[in-house]
Design a protein around this motif. Structure first.
Motif, PDB file in Angstrom:
ATOM      1  N   LEU A  18       0.825  -1.206   0.000  1.00 35.12           N
ATOM      2  CA  LEU A  18       0.000   0.000   0.000  1.00 35.12           C
ATOM      3  C   LEU A  18       0.858   1.253   0.000  1.00 35.12           C
ATOM      4  N   HIS A  19       1.932   1.247   0.763  1.00 34.11           N
ATOM      5  CA  HIS A  19       2.835   2.396   0.815  1.00 34.11           C
ATOM      6  C   HIS A  19       3.374   2.714  -0.575  1.00 34.11           C
ATOM      7  N   THR A  20       3.899   1.695  -1.243  1.00 35.95           N
ATOM      8  CA  THR A  20       4.464   1.916  -2.581  1.00 35.95           C
ATOM      9  C   THR A  20       3.372   2.266  -3.580  1.00 35.95           C
ATOM     10  N   GLY A  21       2.237   1.575  -3.490  1.00 37.40           N
ATOM     11  CA  GLY A  21       1.138   1.809  -4.427  1.00 37.40           C
ATOM     12  C   GLY A  21       0.583   3.217  -4.334  1.00 37.40           C
ATOM     13  N   ALA A  22       0.440   3.732  -3.108  1.00 34.99           N
ATOM     14  CA  ALA A  22      -0.082   5.084  -2.934  1.00 34.99           C
ATOM     15  C   ALA A  22       0.883   6.111  -3.536  1.00 34.99           C
ATOM     16  N   ARG A  23       2.168   5.902  -3.350  1.00 34.24           N
ATOM     17  CA  ARG A  23       3.156   6.815  -3.935  1.00 34.24           C
ATOM     18  C   ARG A  23       3.180   6.683  -5.457  1.00 34.24           C
ATOM     19  N   HIS A  24       2.941   5.466  -5.938  1.00 38.04           N
ATOM     20  CA  HIS A  24       2.893   5.240  -7.385  1.00 38.04           C
ATOM     21  C   HIS A  24       1.741   6.016  -8.019  1.00 38.04           C
ATOM     22  N   LEU A  25       0.624   6.123  -7.307  1.00 41.43           N
ATOM     23  CA  LEU A  25      -0.535   6.831  -7.850  1.00 41.43           C
ATOM     24  C   LEU A  25      -0.262   8.321  -8.060  1.00 41.43           C
ATOM     25  N   LEU A  26       0.703   8.864  -7.346  1.00 39.35           N
ATOM     26  CA  LEU A  26       1.069  10.254  -7.560  1.00 39.35           C
ATOM     27  C   LEU A  26       1.667  10.462  -8.954  1.00 39.35           C
ATOM     28  N   ARG A  27       2.272   9.392  -9.503  1.00 37.04           N
ATOM     29  CA  ARG A  27       2.941   9.490 -10.807  1.00 37.04           C
ATOM     30  C   ARG A  27       2.134   8.851 -11.934  1.00 37.04           C
ATOM     31  N   ALA A  34      -3.578  12.909 -20.199  1.00 40.50           N
ATOM     32  CA  ALA A  34      -2.858  11.773 -19.623  1.00 40.50           C
ATOM     33  C   ALA A  34      -1.857  12.206 -18.565  1.00 40.50           C
ATOM     34  N   LEU A  35      -2.129  13.318 -17.901  1.00 46.79           N
ATOM     35  CA  LEU A  35      -1.201  13.830 -16.901  1.00 46.79           C
ATOM     36  C   LEU A  35      -1.287  13.026 -15.608  1.00 46.79           C
ATOM     37  N   SER A  36      -0.148  12.911 -14.940  1.00 44.23           N
ATOM     38  CA  SER A  36      -0.152  12.344 -13.598  1.00 44.23           C
ATOM     39  C   SER A  36      -0.733  13.360 -12.627  1.00 44.23           C
ATOM     40  N   LEU A  37      -0.985  12.928 -11.416  1.00 49.16           N
ATOM     41  CA  LEU A  37      -1.530  13.826 -10.407  1.00 49.16           C
ATOM     42  C   LEU A  37      -0.590  15.011 -10.168  1.00 49.16           C
ATOM     43  N   LEU A  55     -13.387  13.885 -14.257  1.00 51.97           N
ATOM     44  CA  LEU A  55     -13.122  14.994 -15.165  1.00 51.97           C
ATOM     45  C   LEU A  55     -13.533  16.323 -14.548  1.00 51.97           C
ATOM     46  N   ARG A  56     -14.741  16.391 -14.023  1.00 46.49           N
ATOM     47  CA  ARG A  56     -15.250  17.648 -13.476  1.00 46.49           C
ATOM     48  C   ARG A  56     -14.424  18.119 -12.289  1.00 46.49           C
ATOM     49  N   GLU A  57     -14.033  17.181 -11.429  1.00 45.66           N
ATOM     50  CA  GLU A  57     -13.421  17.555 -10.157  1.00 45.66           C
ATOM     51  C   GLU A  57     -11.897  17.688 -10.222  1.00 45.66           C
ATOM     52  N   HIS A  58     -11.273  17.045 -11.242  1.00 44.15           N
ATOM     53  CA  HIS A  58      -9.813  17.063 -11.282  1.00 44.15           C
ATOM     54  C   HIS A  58      -9.222  17.481 -12.631  1.00 44.15           C
ATOM     55  N   LEU A  59      -9.941  17.270 -13.718  1.00 48.13           N
ATOM     56  CA  LEU A  59      -9.419  17.595 -15.054  1.00 48.13           C
ATOM     57  C   LEU A  59     -10.464  18.369 -15.860  1.00 48.13           C
ATOM     58  N   PRO A  60     -10.949  19.496 -15.367  1.00 48.85           N
ATOM     59  CA  PRO A  60     -12.070  20.185 -16.030  1.00 48.85           C
ATOM     60  C   PRO A  60     -11.730  20.682 -17.430  1.00 48.85           C
ATOM     61  N   TRP A  61     -10.450  20.911 -17.729  1.00 41.57           N
ATOM     62  CA  TRP A  61     -10.075  21.371 -19.064  1.00 41.57           C
ATOM     63  C   TRP A  61     -10.347  20.334 -20.146  1.00 41.57           C
ATOM     64  N   MET A  62     -10.635  19.070 -19.729  1.00 41.79           N
ATOM     65  CA  MET A  62     -10.950  18.027 -20.694  1.00 41.79           C
ATOM     66  C   MET A  62     -12.449  17.901 -20.963  1.00 41.79           C
ATOM     67  N   LEU A  63     -13.272  18.677 -20.275  1.00 41.88           N
ATOM     68  CA  LEU A  63     -14.717  18.619 -20.499  1.00 41.88           C
ATOM     69  C   LEU A  63     -15.065  19.174 -21.875  1.00 41.88           C
ATOM     70  N   ASP A 119      -7.754  22.724  -5.845  1.00 44.51           N
ATOM     71  CA  ASP A 119      -7.956  22.309  -4.443  1.00 44.51           C
ATOM     72  C   ASP A 119      -8.107  20.792  -4.350  1.00 44.51           C
ATOM     73  N   ASN A 120      -8.892  20.211  -5.269  1.00 47.18           N
ATOM     74  CA  ASN A 120      -9.120  18.766  -5.233  1.00 47.18           C
ATOM     75  C   ASN A 120      -7.837  17.988  -5.528  1.00 47.18           C
ATOM     76  N   LEU A 121      -7.061  18.460  -6.493  1.00 46.02           N
ATOM     77  CA  LEU A 121      -5.816  17.778  -6.843  1.00 46.02           C
ATOM     78  C   LEU A 121      -4.828  17.837  -5.678  1.00 46.02           C
ATOM     79  N   ARG A 122      -4.731  18.990  -5.047  1.00 46.93           N
ATOM     80  CA  ARG A 122      -3.829  19.111  -3.890  1.00 46.93           C
ATOM     81  C   ARG A 122      -4.290  18.215  -2.744  1.00 46.93           C
ATOM     82  N   ALA A 123      -5.602  18.188  -2.526  1.00 50.73           N
ATOM     83  CA  ALA A 123      -6.133  17.349  -1.439  1.00 50.73           C
ATOM     84  C   ALA A 123      -5.886  15.869  -1.713  1.00 50.73           C
ATOM     85  N   LEU A 124      -6.073  15.456  -2.976  1.00 55.59           N
ATOM     86  CA  LEU A 124      -5.851  14.056  -3.337  1.00 55.59           C
ATOM     87  C   LEU A 124      -4.387  13.684  -3.170  1.00 55.59           C
ATOM     88  N   ALA A 125      -3.489  14.556  -3.621  1.00 57.98           N
ATOM     89  CA  ALA A 125      -2.058  14.298  -3.459  1.00 57.98           C
ATOM     90  C   ALA A 125      -1.690  14.197  -1.982  1.00 57.98           C
TER      91      ALA A 125
END
Length: 480
Positions: free
Chosen positions: A19-28, A142-145, A114-122, A188-194
């Motif tokens: 889980l530790h490695t996986g959570a850090r992997h999700l950042l990339r 296709a950007l990472s977090l 899309l709405r909450e994290h990548l609105p420019w793709m709407l 705000d959502n992207l920072r909170a998720l990270a």
């Protein structure tokens, strides 16, 4: 009384490291990956192929699995509309309704992403993506977090700067003004998720490091005890003393963390069995769980002692079942017999010819999760076996049932109609490894402690010539 299990402690810490490695992997990892849409494509085809879906849904043209994200995003509103109408018109119960609802949920979840994290793709902001001033290129889907945060903050600054010729177009200016609100929310959502992912990774690592194995070590034998009886405040007298054991991962971790010496690995028994034309390590009860649970996290290197045994045990399980005309996969599981309270009986069923315990019993009771564990060894045969089980109606509302009990009859098994979270969880990990290039193993092995100890997993097997000589040496005794 409370009891601290060595094997479960090993599974727990392995999961925390993963889980530790996986959570850090999700950042990339890309927030909106191509695999997400490929999965939606496969899900949609399954829905149409297995169910009676309403005509508007059935006729809706599906983008190719390799279509660019923009094409999928443009398709999603039509799909959501058709599915929403179908959900109202179709009966609330039954498989058809489940598929419609589940598919609608998946599409809504992508829309929320899309709405909450990548609105420019709407779709409504497509014209803004075409503006060179904002520098939102085709890779922005296709950007990472981490990269999405950088882009969103940069776009926010550009929106506040000089627009030049854009100001002459009132509709663009109005659209840009309307974009400010979802963009600010996305930042705000992207920072909170990270932040949440970093917190999860930190908590997982802290819990793993605070977990102790030293008190589970038998001081005389220097191997892991079965566990610690909290009420009696003492170690269980029995130990995990065979390398073909479900505690193999706990032993590796205890060595990696310094609670056991490396020599303890070689104190584990390596006695062999010869069954159905294959040599393999003996386990205590001959269960798939003993052999194939640790590889959910631990790598098996080709040609090694462990890898050869894992290949052989799947072959032996198949041969055992083939002789009885039943599906294969025998391990500890529930069985059809119930107690007075109505609870299913539970037992470590295993193939006797590969078990050291003289009372080992196969039942036969076949557990589907055993086949899921075999996905890492022989995926083709495992999938064939699972399809056979499905054709025999061994699947219920929450997946494959716990087991099919053939004890009373080899012709008509009695289904054990329950689902054990532990067995379902192992099945999901096995599926994830199969579909994601052994991602659970890779995340686990990224831990520096594991990397420093994984050389133990490269142990080479005893030659077949030596094993055959030993077999011939004891043949007269076996014959007697």
């Amino acid at each position: 009384a409370p009891f601290v299990s060595s094997v479960d402690s090993g599974n727990f810490v392995a999961s925390l490291y993963t889980l530790h490695t996986g959570a850090r992997h999700l950042l990339r990892k890309p927030l909106l990956s191509q695999r997400l849409f490929a999965g939606l494509h496969a899900h949609w085809l399954l829905m149409k192929g297995k169910n009676h879906v309403p005509t508007p849904v059935a006729k809706l043209r599906l983008p190719a699995p390799t279509a660019v994200p923009a094409e999928w995003i443009a398709w999603m509103p039509k799909a959501e509309d058709a599915l929403s109408k179908a959900a109202v018109s179709i009966a609330e119960d039954g498989q058809d309704a489940w598929w419609i609802t589940a598919t609608l949920y998946r599409i809504k979840a992508i829309g929320a992403l899309l709405r909450e994290h990548l609105p420019w793709m709407l779709p409504e902001f497509e014209r803004l993506r075409e503006l060179p001033q904002l520098a939102i290129d085709e890779k922005s889907a296709a950007l990472s977090l981490k990269d999405a945060i950088v882009l969103a903050e940069a776009v926010q600054v550009r929106l506040s700067g000089a627009w030049g010729t854009v100001e002459a177009d009132a509709s663009i200016a109005e659209l840009a003004e309307r974009f400010r609100v979802p963009l600010a929310a996305a930042i705000d959502n992207l920072r909170a998720l990270a932040g949440a992912l970093r917190e999860i990774a930190g908590d997982a690592e802290r819990l793993a490091e605070e977990t102790e194995f030293a008190f589970l070590v038998d001081p005389g034998r220097q191997i892991l005890s079965i566990g610690y009886d909290v009420g009696e405040k003492k170690l269980h007298e029995a130990c995990y003393d065979m390398i073909a054991s479900e505690a193999r991962i706990a032993t590796l971790l205890a060595i990696a963390r310094g609670d056991l010496a490396q020599q303890s690995w070689f104190k584990l028994a390596r006695d062999h069995a010869y069954a159905y034309g294959r040599f393999l390590l003996l386990s205590w009860t001959g269960t798939m769980f003993e052999y194939l649970m640790p590889p959910l996290w631990m790598r098996s290197y080709p040609g090694t002692l462990i890898a050869r045994t894992q290949d052989a045990v799947v072959y032996v399980q198949r041969a055992f079942a083939r002789g009885r005309g039943i599906p294969w996969g025998i391990s500890e599981s529930g069985a059809a017999r119930k107690d007075d309270a109505g609870h299913y009986h539970y037992q470590a069923f295993g193939v006797p010819r590969i078990a050291l315990w003289f009372e080992a019993d196969a039942g036969p009771v076949v557990s589907p999760y055993s086949t899921f564990l075999a996905l890492s060894v022989d995926p083709r045969e495992a999938l064939r076996n699972l399809r056979r089980m499905e054709s025999m109606h061994w699947v219920g509302a929450f997946g494959y049932y716990e087991a099919a009990d053939y004890i009373a009859s080899l012709r008509k098994p009695e289904l054990v109609r329950e689902w054990m979270a532990h067995h379902q969880g192992m099945s999901l990990l096995a599926i994830t490894n199969l579909l994601q290039d052994n991602i659970v193993q890779r995340w686990f092995h990224e831990n520096p402690l594991v990397q420093a100890t994984e050389l133990l997993l490269h142990e080479m097997p005893v030659s077949k010539a030596v094993l055959k000589a030993k077999l011939n040496e004891f043949a007269p005794i076996h014959a007697a």
